[in-house]
Scaffold this motif. Structure first.
Motif, PDB file in Angstrom:
ATOM      1  N   GLY A   1      12.301 -44.316 -10.377  1.00 42.05           N
ATOM      2  CA  GLY A   1      12.594 -42.975 -10.840  1.00 42.05           C
ATOM      3  C   GLY A   1      12.083 -41.871  -9.934  1.00 42.05           C
ATOM      4  O   GLY A   1      12.096 -40.695 -10.308  1.00 42.05           O
ATOM      5  N   GLU A   2      11.641 -42.223  -8.725  1.00 35.92           N
ATOM      6  CA  GLU A   2      11.138 -41.219  -7.796  1.00 35.92           C
ATOM      7  C   GLU A   2      12.306 -40.465  -7.167  1.00 35.92           C
ATOM      8  O   GLU A   2      13.335 -41.043  -6.842  1.00 35.92           O
ATOM      9  CB  GLU A   2      10.305 -41.874  -6.695  1.00 35.92           C
ATOM     10  N   ARG A   3      12.137 -39.162  -6.954  1.00 34.10           N
ATOM     11  CA  ARG A   3      13.167 -38.367  -6.294  1.00 34.10           C
ATOM     12  C   ARG A   3      12.664 -37.715  -5.013  1.00 34.10           C
ATOM     13  O   ARG A   3      13.450 -37.281  -4.188  1.00 34.10           O
ATOM     14  CB  ARG A   3      13.680 -37.275  -7.248  1.00 34.10           C
ATOM     15  N   LYS A   4      11.334 -37.632  -4.851  1.00 38.02           N
ATOM     16  CA  LYS A   4      10.795 -37.008  -3.653  1.00 38.02           C
ATOM     17  C   LYS A   4      11.105 -37.874  -2.442  1.00 38.02           C
ATOM     18  O   LYS A   4      10.789 -39.067  -2.415  1.00 38.02           O
ATOM     19  CB  LYS A   4       9.291 -36.790  -3.785  1.00 38.02           C
ATOM     20  N   ILE A   5      11.667 -37.255  -1.435  1.00 38.54           N
ATOM     21  CA  ILE A   5      12.147 -37.998  -0.279  1.00 38.54           C
ATOM     22  C   ILE A   5      11.016 -38.654   0.509  1.00 38.54           C
ATOM     23  O   ILE A   5      11.222 -39.602   1.254  1.00 38.54           O
ATOM     24  CB  ILE A   5      12.984 -37.060   0.610  1.00 38.54           C
ATOM     25  N   VAL A   6       9.784 -38.175   0.311  1.00 35.30           N
ATOM     26  CA  VAL A   6       8.650 -38.722   1.054  1.00 35.30           C
ATOM     27  C   VAL A   6       8.125 -40.014   0.431  1.00 35.30           C
ATOM     28  O   VAL A   6       7.402 -40.776   1.092  1.00 35.30           O
ATOM     29  CB  VAL A   6       7.523 -37.670   1.142  1.00 35.30           C
ATOM     30  N   GLU A   7       8.459 -40.304  -0.797  1.00 36.27           N
ATOM     31  CA  GLU A   7       7.869 -41.437  -1.512  1.00 36.27           C
ATOM     32  C   GLU A   7       8.040 -42.784  -0.811  1.00 36.27           C
ATOM     33  O   GLU A   7       7.084 -43.579  -0.777  1.00 36.27           O
ATOM     34  CB  GLU A   7       8.412 -41.507  -2.938  1.00 36.27           C
ATOM     35  N   PRO A   8       9.209 -43.111  -0.264  1.00 33.09           N
ATOM     36  CA  PRO A   8       9.334 -44.424   0.387  1.00 33.09           C
ATOM     37  C   PRO A   8       8.349 -44.642   1.527  1.00 33.09           C
ATOM     38  O   PRO A   8       7.964 -45.784   1.806  1.00 33.09           O
ATOM     39  CB  PRO A   8      10.779 -44.428   0.895  1.00 33.09           C
ATOM     40  N   LEU A   9       7.937 -43.569   2.187  1.00 36.51           N
ATOM     41  CA  LEU A   9       6.995 -43.718   3.299  1.00 36.51           C
ATOM     42  C   LEU A   9       5.716 -44.405   2.876  1.00 36.51           C
ATOM     43  O   LEU A   9       5.136 -45.189   3.631  1.00 36.51           O
ATOM     44  CB  LEU A   9       6.641 -42.343   3.875  1.00 36.51           C
ATOM     45  N   PHE A  10       5.265 -44.098   1.672  1.00 36.61           N
ATOM     46  CA  PHE A  10       3.973 -44.609   1.228  1.00 36.61           C
ATOM     47  C   PHE A  10       4.014 -46.104   0.940  1.00 36.61           C
ATOM     48  O   PHE A  10       2.981 -46.723   0.688  1.00 36.61           O
ATOM     49  CB  PHE A  10       3.514 -43.829  -0.004  1.00 36.61           C
ATOM     50  N   ASP A  11       5.218 -46.677   1.019  1.00 40.31           N
ATOM     51  CA  ASP A  11       5.401 -48.120   0.838  1.00 40.31           C
ATOM     52  C   ASP A  11       5.612 -48.816   2.188  1.00 40.31           C
ATOM     53  O   ASP A  11       5.922 -49.996   2.221  1.00 40.31           O
ATOM     54  CB  ASP A  11       6.616 -48.341  -0.070  1.00 40.31           C
ATOM     55  N   LEU A  12       5.448 -48.054   3.279  1.00 38.74           N
ATOM     56  CA  LEU A  12       5.712 -48.556   4.622  1.00 38.74           C
ATOM     57  C   LEU A  12       4.504 -48.339   5.529  1.00 38.74           C
ATOM     58  O   LEU A  12       3.618 -47.538   5.231  1.00 38.74           O
ATOM     59  CB  LEU A  12       6.909 -47.827   5.230  1.00 38.74           C
ATOM     60  N   GLU A  13       4.509 -49.026   6.651  1.00 37.75           N
ATOM     61  CA  GLU A  13       3.529 -48.752   7.701  1.00 37.75           C
ATOM     62  C   GLU A  13       4.147 -47.710   8.625  1.00 37.75           C
ATOM     63  O   GLU A  13       5.029 -48.018   9.432  1.00 37.75           O
ATOM     64  CB  GLU A  13       3.205 -50.024   8.485  1.00 37.75           C
ATOM     65  N   TYR A  14       3.728 -46.471   8.475  1.00 38.67           N
ATOM     66  CA  TYR A  14       4.361 -45.392   9.225  1.00 38.67           C
ATOM     67  C   TYR A  14       3.356 -44.682  10.116  1.00 38.67           C
ATOM     68  O   TYR A  14       2.149 -44.723   9.884  1.00 38.67           O
ATOM     69  CB  TYR A  14       5.025 -44.391   8.270  1.00 38.67           C
ATOM     70  N   VAL A  15       3.886 -44.015  11.143  1.00 34.75           N
ATOM     71  CA  VAL A  15       3.063 -43.214  12.040  1.00 34.75           C
ATOM     72  C   VAL A  15       3.512 -41.763  11.931  1.00 34.75           C
ATOM     73  O   VAL A  15       4.710 -41.474  11.856  1.00 34.75           O
ATOM     74  CB  VAL A  15       3.157 -43.720  13.493  1.00 34.75           C
ATOM     75  N   VAL A  16       2.552 -40.863  11.876  1.00 36.25           N
ATOM     76  CA  VAL A  16       2.835 -39.432  11.833  1.00 36.25           C
ATOM     77  C   VAL A  16       2.854 -38.889  13.258  1.00 36.25           C
ATOM     78  O   VAL A  16       1.933 -39.132  14.039  1.00 36.25           O
ATOM     79  CB  VAL A  16       1.774 -38.685  10.998  1.00 36.25           C
ATOM     80  N   VAL A  17       3.916 -38.174  13.588  1.00 37.88           N
ATOM     81  CA  VAL A  17       4.006 -37.477  14.868  1.00 37.88           C
ATOM     82  C   VAL A  17       3.737 -36.009  14.566  1.00 37.88           C
ATOM     83  O   VAL A  17       4.566 -35.316  13.983  1.00 37.88           O
ATOM     84  CB  VAL A  17       5.387 -37.677  15.508  1.00 37.88           C
ATOM     85  N   ASP A  18       2.543 -35.539  14.924  1.00 42.88           N
ATOM     86  CA  ASP A  18       2.124 -34.211  14.492  1.00 42.88           C
ATOM     87  C   ASP A  18       2.626 -33.125  15.440  1.00 42.88           C
ATOM     88  O   ASP A  18       3.219 -33.397  16.485  1.00 42.88           O
ATOM     89  CB  ASP A  18       0.612 -34.148  14.315  1.00 42.88           C
ATOM     90  N   GLU A  19       2.368 -31.875  15.057  1.00 41.76           N
ATOM     91  CA  GLU A  19       2.950 -30.754  15.786  1.00 41.76           C
ATOM     92  C   GLU A  19       2.529 -30.686  17.251  1.00 41.76           C
ATOM     93  O   GLU A  19       3.390 -30.452  18.116  1.00 41.76           O
ATOM     94  CB  GLU A  19       2.654 -29.433  15.068  1.00 41.76           C
ATOM     95  N   PRO A  20       1.267 -30.880  17.600  1.00 44.81           N
ATOM     96  CA  PRO A  20       0.933 -30.844  19.038  1.00 44.81           C
ATOM     97  C   PRO A  20       1.723 -31.872  19.847  1.00 44.81           C
ATOM     98  O   PRO A  20       2.171 -31.574  20.969  1.00 44.81           O
ATOM     99  CB  PRO A  20      -0.569 -31.136  19.047  1.00 44.81           C
ATOM    100  N   GLU A  21       1.910 -33.054  19.300  1.00 39.50           N
ATOM    101  CA  GLU A  21       2.689 -34.077  20.004  1.00 39.50           C
ATOM    102  C   GLU A  21       4.149 -33.665  20.091  1.00 39.50           C
ATOM    103  O   GLU A  21       4.799 -33.849  21.133  1.00 39.50           O
ATOM    104  CB  GLU A  21       2.548 -35.420  19.278  1.00 39.50           C
TER     105      GLU A  21
END
Length: 230
Positions: A181-201
């Motif tokens: 029942g999740e609708r927030k598009i970010v939710e699937p990320l928390f079920d994955l091994e992900y890397v954040v590419v931040d603004e300086p990069e």
């Protein structure tokens, strides 16, 4: 996505299934932007075939494609118009029609990733006509040892609709999130091994223009004026 996905290859996935409610009485995916339908302009950027528009150098990605094929997620009623806009596109194009319309971008990402034959999916919204293929290539490199590489700007918002995912794990994570029942598009990320590419990069690779959305007629006029002015 099938188990026979091509290891290491990347499918471009364009999300075009939204209702464009802020854009007025027409589908923004098909709205001409300096003479080119917006969905085709995004597709051209990924194929390195766009006009010389920064970011991306003199030509997008120096005229080289950053994806191996293209999947366009859309509603059934959009498909014919989008197919016309994609005529003579240099890469293979397939369509991932929404299983259930109006379930939001998470469902669109899920359906696009399911249709991808590449191991990776470079997801871009159809209203991001300045997507920098150099950033997509960078995200793909960053994703090689992860399930996802997602930009995050200084405002801390994840740019999930201009990101690279391993297609099958992301499709499955979206399935689980939607089933919960999740609708927030970010939710699937928390079920994955992900890397954040931040603004300086990000800033070492491109400019913030790559994330510019065209959601309204006013934003469309501004984007067209910028392109024509270049």
């Amino acid at each position: 996505m099938a188990d026979s996905s091509d290891a290491g290859t990347c499918t471009g996935v364009i999300l075009a299934g939204g209702r464009s409610t802020r854009f007025g009485d027409r589908d923004k995916a098909l709205a001409p932007l300096a003479g080119t339908p917006m969905v085709r302009r995004v597709a051209n950027r990924l194929a390195g075939a766009d006009d010389p528009v920064d970011p991306g150098g003199e030509r997008a990605s120096s005229g080289e494609s950053v994806v191996d094929e293209l999947v366009i997620n859309c509603r059934e009623d959009q498909r014919a118009g989008i197919a016309d806009a994609m005529a003579r596109y240099p890469l293979e194009v397939t369509y991932a029609e929404d299983e259930e319309p109006d379930r939001g971008p998470m469902a669109g990402i899920r359906d696009g990733c399911r249709a991808a034959t590449g191991e990776y999916a470079a997801v871009v919204a159809c209203d991001m006509p300045f997507v920098d293929p150099n950033l997509i290539a960078h995200l793909l490199d960053r994703c090689r040892d992860h399930d996802a590489a997602v930009p995050r700007l200084e405002d801390q918002w994840f740019q999930t609709t201009q990101a690279v995912y391993r297609a099958r794990p992301m499709a499955e994570a979206c399935d689980r999130a939607l089933a919960a029942g999740e609708r927030k598009i970010v939710e699937p990320l928390f079920d994955l091994e992900y890397v954040v590419v931040d603004e300086p990069e990000i800033r070492r690779v491109t400019t913030g223009r790559t994330f510019r959305n065209v959601n309204t007629r006013e934003e469309h006029a501004d984007a067209e004026a910028w392109i024509v002015g270049r």
